[in-house]
Design a protein around this motif. Structure first.
Motif, PDB file in Angstrom:
ATOM      1  N   PRO A 192       0.664  -1.032  -0.249  1.00  9.88           N
ATOM      2  CA  PRO A 192       0.264   0.577  -0.250  1.00  9.88           C
ATOM      3  C   PRO A 192       0.814   1.187   0.062  1.00  9.88           C
ATOM      4  O   PRO A 192       2.152   1.424   0.299  1.00  9.88           O
ATOM      5  CB  PRO A 192      -0.854  -0.097   1.658  1.00  9.88           C
ATOM      6  CG  PRO A 192       0.292  -1.227   2.585  1.00  9.88           C
ATOM      7  CD  PRO A 192       0.522  -1.774   1.077  1.00  9.88           C
ATOM      8  N   ASN A 220      -4.815  -0.852   0.009  1.00 12.81           N
ATOM      9  CA  ASN A 220      -3.506  -0.962  -1.244  1.00 12.81           C
ATOM     10  C   ASN A 220      -5.173  -0.092  -2.732  1.00 12.81           C
ATOM     11  O   ASN A 220      -5.661   0.469  -2.100  1.00 12.81           O
ATOM     12  CB  ASN A 220      -3.276  -1.621  -1.973  1.00 12.81           C
ATOM     13  CG  ASN A 220      -4.359  -2.926  -2.480  1.00 12.81           C
ATOM     14  OD1 ASN A 220      -5.087  -2.188  -2.348  1.00 12.81           O
ATOM     15  ND2 ASN A 220      -3.853  -4.347  -2.283  1.00 12.81           N
ATOM     16  N   HIS A 278      -8.139   0.701  -1.660  1.00 12.44           N
ATOM     17  CA  HIS A 278      -8.900   2.405  -1.159  1.00 12.44           C
ATOM     18  C   HIS A 278     -10.119   2.926  -1.976  1.00 12.44           C
ATOM     19  O   HIS A 278     -10.536   3.275  -1.172  1.00 12.44           O
ATOM     20  CB  HIS A 278      -7.738   2.738  -1.451  1.00 12.44           C
ATOM     21  CG  HIS A 278      -8.020   4.633  -0.735  1.00 12.44           C
ATOM     22  ND1 HIS A 278      -7.990   5.215   0.277  1.00 12.44           N
ATOM     23  CD2 HIS A 278      -8.258   6.025  -2.062  1.00 12.44           C
ATOM     24  CE1 HIS A 278      -8.185   5.718   0.193  1.00 12.44           C
ATOM     25  NE2 HIS A 278      -8.082   6.982  -0.743  1.00 12.44           N
TER      26      HIS A 278
END
Length: 265
Positions: A87, A94, A98
């Motif tokens: 991430p 990541n 998101h």
């Protein structure tokens, strides 16, 4: 925002965020991934924001991942695996998680108005909202198993507070499609109504009329007290990175696209 894949309007403290790819049932391609995440990030800093309505243009909320994107992933699997397990600095989610988890992280209540197909990535996006109001025609599915994958867009953070583990596992393993009433009974849908977008707007306006500190505090309280959190996102990413691009996963994709039974090794 990536070619207007997402539109945002704000009035009287209520933001309406609309996935805007109706010709593809708002399926996620690379531009949609970027646009949805950017929309959430933008609203993080929106002064005077009281509530958010999250919806999809056209006949469906979101059909999941665009199958063309699955084929793009196959071009450089090593780079994809690295991205899945790495991430951005300072963020638990990541790039693929998101766009769904940002709505849970937003400090104000988020209400998803669901209609038509709500599959895969679209299901996980809906789970990122605090409330899900669905039309009677809504069809929902945790569909990643169809493509030989596990759900990897934040489900481990977003789902545990809503339903039992055995019920969740059954839905993940079967990839079956739920009608709105069953989804409500299982806890995936808050309410079923003939006019979900209208109901979501009304709910958002009612929240906007409350004390903003109390509304934000209520969301923070529930999100913190119920199970499911950022710690599970890394596990989700590691498991998916090990699966994606494997021979059986690619066979699942090809069988699905060719509409035949898969031949797993």
């Amino acid at each position: 925002m990536a070619e207007d894949r997402v539109t945002i309007s704000i009035e009287d403290g209520v933001a309406e965020v609309t996935l805007n790819r109706p010709e593809k049932l708002n399926a996620f391609d690379a531009k949609m991934f970027a646009a949805v995440g950017e929309a959430g990030d933008r609203l993080m800093d929106e002064k005077g924001l009281r509530a958010v309505v999250l919806t999809g243009a056209g006949r469906g909320f979101c059909a999941g991942i665009d199958t063309a994107m699955l084929m793009e992933f196959a071009k450089d699997l090593d780079a994809l695996k690295r991205e899945i397990v790495t991430p951005p600095p300072g963020r638990a989610a990541n790039r693929f998680q998101h766009p769904c988890t940002v709505w849970a992280d937003l400090p104000v209540p988020v209400i998803a108005a669901l209609q038509g197909v709500t599959y895969g990535a679209g299901m996980q996006l809906a789970l990122g909202a605090d409330l899900r109001i669905a039309g009677p025609d809504t069809q929902l599915s945790i569909m990643e198993m169809k493509w030989g994958l596990i759900p990897d867009m934040g489900l481990t953070k977003l789902l545990p507070g809503l339903m039992r583990a055995d019920q969740a596992l059954e839905l993940i393993l079967s990839a079956r499609v739920l009608q709105a009433p069953e989804a409500q009974a299982l806890g995936l849908v808050t309410r079923v109504t003939e006019h979900p977008l209208q109901a979501a707007r009304e709910a958002a306006r009612a929240i906007a009329a409350r004390s903003p500190e109390a509304a934000r505090g209520a969301k923070a309280l529930v999100r913190a007290a119920w199970p499911g959190g950022d710690d599970q996102l890394a596990l989700e990413a590691r498991l998916q990175a090990a699966i994606i691009g494997s021979p059986n996963q690619m066979e699942a994709v090809m069988a699905g696209m060719q509409k035949r039974a898969p031949r797993f090794t």
